[in-house]
Design a protein around this motif. Structure first.
Motif, PDB file in Angstrom:
ATOM      1  N   LEU A  82      34.645  28.413  33.787  1.00  0.00           N
ATOM      2  CA  LEU A  82      34.824  28.701  32.353  1.00  0.00           C
ATOM      3  C   LEU A  82      36.219  28.330  31.883  1.00  0.00           C
ATOM      4  CD1 LEU A  82      33.081  32.216  32.113  1.00  0.00           C
ATOM      5  CD2 LEU A  82      32.165  30.010  31.384  1.00  0.00           C
ATOM      6  N   ILE A  83      37.223  28.565  32.743  1.00  0.00           N
ATOM      7  CA  ILE A  83      38.606  28.274  32.354  1.00  0.00           C
ATOM      8  C   ILE A  83      38.833  26.773  32.288  1.00  0.00           C
ATOM      9  CG2 ILE A  83      41.006  28.516  33.070  1.00  0.00           C
ATOM     10  CD1 ILE A  83      40.194  31.207  34.344  1.00  0.00           C
ATOM     11  N   GLU A  84      38.411  26.052  33.305  1.00  0.00           N
ATOM     12  CA  GLU A  84      38.714  24.621  33.387  1.00  0.00           C
ATOM     13  C   GLU A  84      37.930  23.810  32.361  1.00  0.00           C
ATOM     14  OE1 GLU A  84      37.975  23.514  37.413  1.00  0.00           O
ATOM     15  OE2 GLU A  84      39.883  24.342  38.157  1.00  0.00           O
ATOM     16  N   LYS A  85      36.678  24.153  32.114  1.00  0.00           N
ATOM     17  CA  LYS A  85      35.852  23.341  31.217  1.00  0.00           C
ATOM     18  C   LYS A  85      35.625  23.995  29.851  1.00  0.00           C
ATOM     19  CE  LYS A  85      33.455  20.626  34.706  1.00  0.00           C
ATOM     20  NZ  LYS A  85      32.164  20.055  35.113  1.00  0.00           N
TER      21      LYS A  85
ATOM     22  N   SER B 262      31.427  34.469  44.384  1.00  0.00           N
ATOM     23  CA  SER B 262      30.678  33.561  43.520  1.00  0.00           C
ATOM     24  C   SER B 262      31.078  33.761  42.055  1.00  0.00           C
ATOM     25  CB  SER B 262      29.174  33.779  43.697  1.00  0.00           C
ATOM     26  OG  SER B 262      28.841  35.130  43.458  1.00  0.00           O
ATOM     27  N   LEU B 263      31.428  35.011  41.637  1.00  0.00           N
ATOM     28  CA  LEU B 263      31.864  35.241  40.257  1.00  0.00           C
ATOM     29  C   LEU B 263      33.213  34.593  39.987  1.00  0.00           C
ATOM     30  CD1 LEU B 263      30.860  38.974  39.627  1.00  0.00           C
ATOM     31  CD2 LEU B 263      29.812  36.933  38.642  1.00  0.00           C
ATOM     32  N   ASN B 264      34.065  34.521  41.044  1.00  0.00           N
ATOM     33  CA  ASN B 264      35.364  33.854  40.875  1.00  0.00           C
ATOM     34  C   ASN B 264      35.173  32.382  40.552  1.00  0.00           C
ATOM     35  OD1 ASN B 264      36.629  36.264  41.382  1.00  0.00           O
ATOM     36  ND2 ASN B 264      37.062  35.812  43.544  1.00  0.00           N
TER      37      ASN B 264
ATOM     38  N   LYS C 126      39.725  37.628  35.396  1.00  0.00           N
ATOM     39  CA  LYS C 126      40.114  36.443  36.161  1.00  0.00           C
ATOM     40  C   LYS C 126      40.627  35.323  35.269  1.00  0.00           C
ATOM     41  CE  LYS C 126      39.150  38.375  40.025  1.00  0.00           C
ATOM     42  NZ  LYS C 126      40.250  38.754  40.952  1.00  0.00           N
ATOM     43  N   GLY C 127      40.770  35.568  33.975  1.00  0.00           N
ATOM     44  CA  GLY C 127      41.376  34.588  33.071  1.00  0.00           C
ATOM     45  C   GLY C 127      40.432  33.939  32.099  1.00  0.00           C
ATOM     46  N   ALA C 128      39.139  34.268  32.121  1.00  0.00           N
ATOM     47  CA  ALA C 128      38.192  33.652  31.194  1.00  0.00           C
ATOM     48  C   ALA C 128      38.463  34.140  29.770  1.00  0.00           C
ATOM     49  CB  ALA C 128      36.767  33.983  31.610  1.00  0.00           C
ATOM     50  N   ASN C 129      38.098  33.318  28.770  1.00  0.00           N
ATOM     51  CA  ASN C 129      38.295  33.636  27.350  1.00  0.00           C
ATOM     52  C   ASN C 129      37.205  34.625  26.916  1.00  0.00           C
ATOM     53  OD1 ASN C 129      38.684  33.739  24.624  1.00  0.00           O
ATOM     54  ND2 ASN C 129      38.699  31.523  24.295  1.00  0.00           N
ATOM     55  N   PRO C 130      37.570  35.865  26.521  1.00  0.00           N
ATOM     56  CA  PRO C 130      36.534  36.852  26.167  1.00  0.00           C
ATOM     57  C   PRO C 130      35.725  36.462  24.941  1.00  0.00           C
ATOM     58  CG  PRO C 130      38.721  37.674  25.599  1.00  0.00           C
ATOM     59  CD  PRO C 130      38.932  36.419  26.411  1.00  0.00           C
ATOM     60  N   SER C 131      36.332  35.640  24.045  1.00  0.00           N
ATOM     61  CA  SER C 131      35.597  35.267  22.841  1.00  0.00           C
ATOM     62  C   SER C 131      34.478  34.285  23.129  1.00  0.00           C
ATOM     63  CB  SER C 131      36.564  34.672  21.809  1.00  0.00           C
ATOM     64  OG  SER C 131      37.108  33.448  22.289  1.00  0.00           O
ATOM     65  N   ARG C 132      34.460  33.724  24.344  1.00  0.00           N
ATOM     66  CA  ARG C 132      33.429  32.750  24.682  1.00  0.00           C
ATOM     67  C   ARG C 132      32.391  33.348  25.630  1.00  0.00           C
ATOM     68  NH1 ARG C 132      35.103  27.907  22.689  1.00  0.00           N
ATOM     69  NH2 ARG C 132      33.359  26.869  23.716  1.00  0.00           N
TER      70      ARG C 132
END
Length: 440
Positions: free
Chosen positions: A362-365, A354-356, A402-408
């Motif tokens: 987060l990456i796509e939108k 579910s975290l994936n 998993k590729g999410a932006n840490p600043s967000r």
């Protein structure tokens, strides 16, 4: 007679030889300011001398015996210099005085076992304002003393002897001192002595007093710290002149340095003026005229390095992305499935799926996500605050991996401070142990 002259010559030669040997021994003498206190000088000195004693004189006074005989005399003195031109000295002189008549065999001889005198000593060169610095120093001295004498005489074939007498006498003299070193003077002097007695020469002749003279050559040595100057050789006028000349030379050097600096300043000023001319910016766009390819740019116009206006920037197109119900469902599923090891911030394997999905969202939108960690009230407040923060950070770290932006992604721990159920029951505590996801 010849033996007496030889003795006097040997004594004078010994004095000069001693002085010559000392001249080679140079010492570093500190300079003192004009009219410095006497503590900065050497003021004591001693002197030794030898010469000729006789009844002659340089001022034409009458003497009993017209034939002069020369006899050896010797002396020693100690002097205290009070001013550069004035001192006081105590002196001992010994020897004998003799004489005779030219026309008969009448003679006399007077032994001087000792004579002691206290005299004022005036150094003329050190008080002469025209004599700035000299090696030859004329002097005068005069004083009062006592002497012991034993006269014998032969008059018309009759020998006369007198008992030893002690009388006052008045010494007065002149001389020259040669300053051959910092602490050494050669002393050449002449002294006339007026004895307060009529029997000094063995003959009583009316009430006139007897006289004798002493011409001598010797040396004077300064006593004390060799780094200090000898006051007897110091001339305040010379010191003033030397200080004035040093100050004058220093002022000349300062003037030359100032003129050189002024010339350098003018040179720098000329360079600065040329530089200001090169950097002038008449249209105020920040680019100097010599480099401005677009002069007369309107005020506050943004320009490039050549002074030409920059193109107007286009407003960025901001794409508004709304959070849908499907997005919220993905987040809620992740919250429901999130599990940690007991008392730790380690995410269990079943929570990864579910975290994936949240990471992909987060990456796509390009969503932002706030993570808030909570605990029940079991344990200390410090431990719960740390654990809640570590669990929120653990979720952030997983999503970033998993590729999410840490600043967000923002991760915060609240511990047991924001419960959503009653901590008195196991079910309530289970609900309070959670990580909330806020998508925006």
């Amino acid at each position: 007679m010849n033996i007496t002259f030889k003795k006097a010559g040997l004594l004078a030669a010994a004095s000069i030889l001693s002085a010559t040997q000392l001249i080679g021994q140079t010492h570093v003498v500190n300079e003192v300011r004009p009219f410095a206190p006497e503590t900065e000088y050497r003021t004591w000195s001693i002197g030794v001398h030898g010469g000729l004693l006789n009844q002659s004189n340089l001022i034409g006074l009458r003497r009993e015996f017209d034939k002069v005989e020369q006899n050896l005399g010797y002396g020693v003195y100690i002097k205290r210099q009070i001013l550069p031109g004035f001192g006081v000295q105590a002196e001992f002189v010994g020897g004998k005085v003799g004489g005779a008549y030219k026309d008969n065999n009448n003679t006399f001889e007077t032994k001087l076992p000792w004579s002691l005198a206290l005299s004022a000593h005036i150094t003329l060169a050190n008080i002469n304002w025209r004599h700035h610095q000299g090696v030859i120093k004329p002097y005068l001295n005069a004083g009062l003393g006592a002497l012991s004498f034993e006269p014998t005489a032969e008059v018309d074939g009759i020998s006369m002897e007198y008992d030893a007498s002690t009388k006052l006498f008045i010494p007065g003299g002149i001389g020259l001192k040669f300053a051959v070193a910092n602490d050494l003077n050669i002393d050449l002097g002449y002294r006339l002595n007026l004895v307060q007695s009529t029997t000094f020469d063995g003959i009583v002749n009316g009430g006139s007093k007897d006289i004798y003279s002493y011409a001598h050559l010797g040396v004077e040595f300064a006593l004390g710290n060799k780094s200090k100057p000898f006051m007897a050789n110091s001339n305040p006028v010379s010191a003033m002149q030397k200080e004035y000349m040093a100050q004058y030379d220093e002022l000349l050097a300062q003037k030359a340095a100032l003129e050189a600096q002024q010339a350098e300043n003018k040179k720098l000023q000329s360079q600065m003026e040329r530089l200001y001319a090169d950097l002038a910016d008449e249209d105020g766009d920040g680019v100097a005229n010599r480099y401005d390819k677009c002069p007369d740019t309107p005020e506050k116009t943004k320009v490039d390095g050549a002074g030409c206006p920059l193109p107007e920037p286009k407003a960025p197109v901001v794409q508004q992305v709304a959070v849908t119900e499907e997005d919220r469902r993905v987040v809620d599923e992740a919250i429901q499935n999130l599990e940690f090891d007991l008392g730790k911030a380690t995410i269990r394997q079943p929570s990864h799926t579910s975290l994936n999905k949240v990471a992909v969202l987060l990456i796509e939108k390009n969503f932002s996500l706030k993570l808030a960690g909570h605990t029940d009230n079991t344990g200390s407040m410090q431990t719960n605050m740390r654990l809640s923060k570590e669990r929120a950070e653990a979720v952030k770290a997983y999503l970033v991996s998993k590729g999410a932006n840490p600043s967000r992604i923002e991760a915060t721990g609240y511990g047991p401070t924001q419960p959503i159920a009653n901590n008195s029951t196991a079910e309530g505590r289970q609900q309070n142990r959670r990580v909330e996801f806020t998508l925006y």
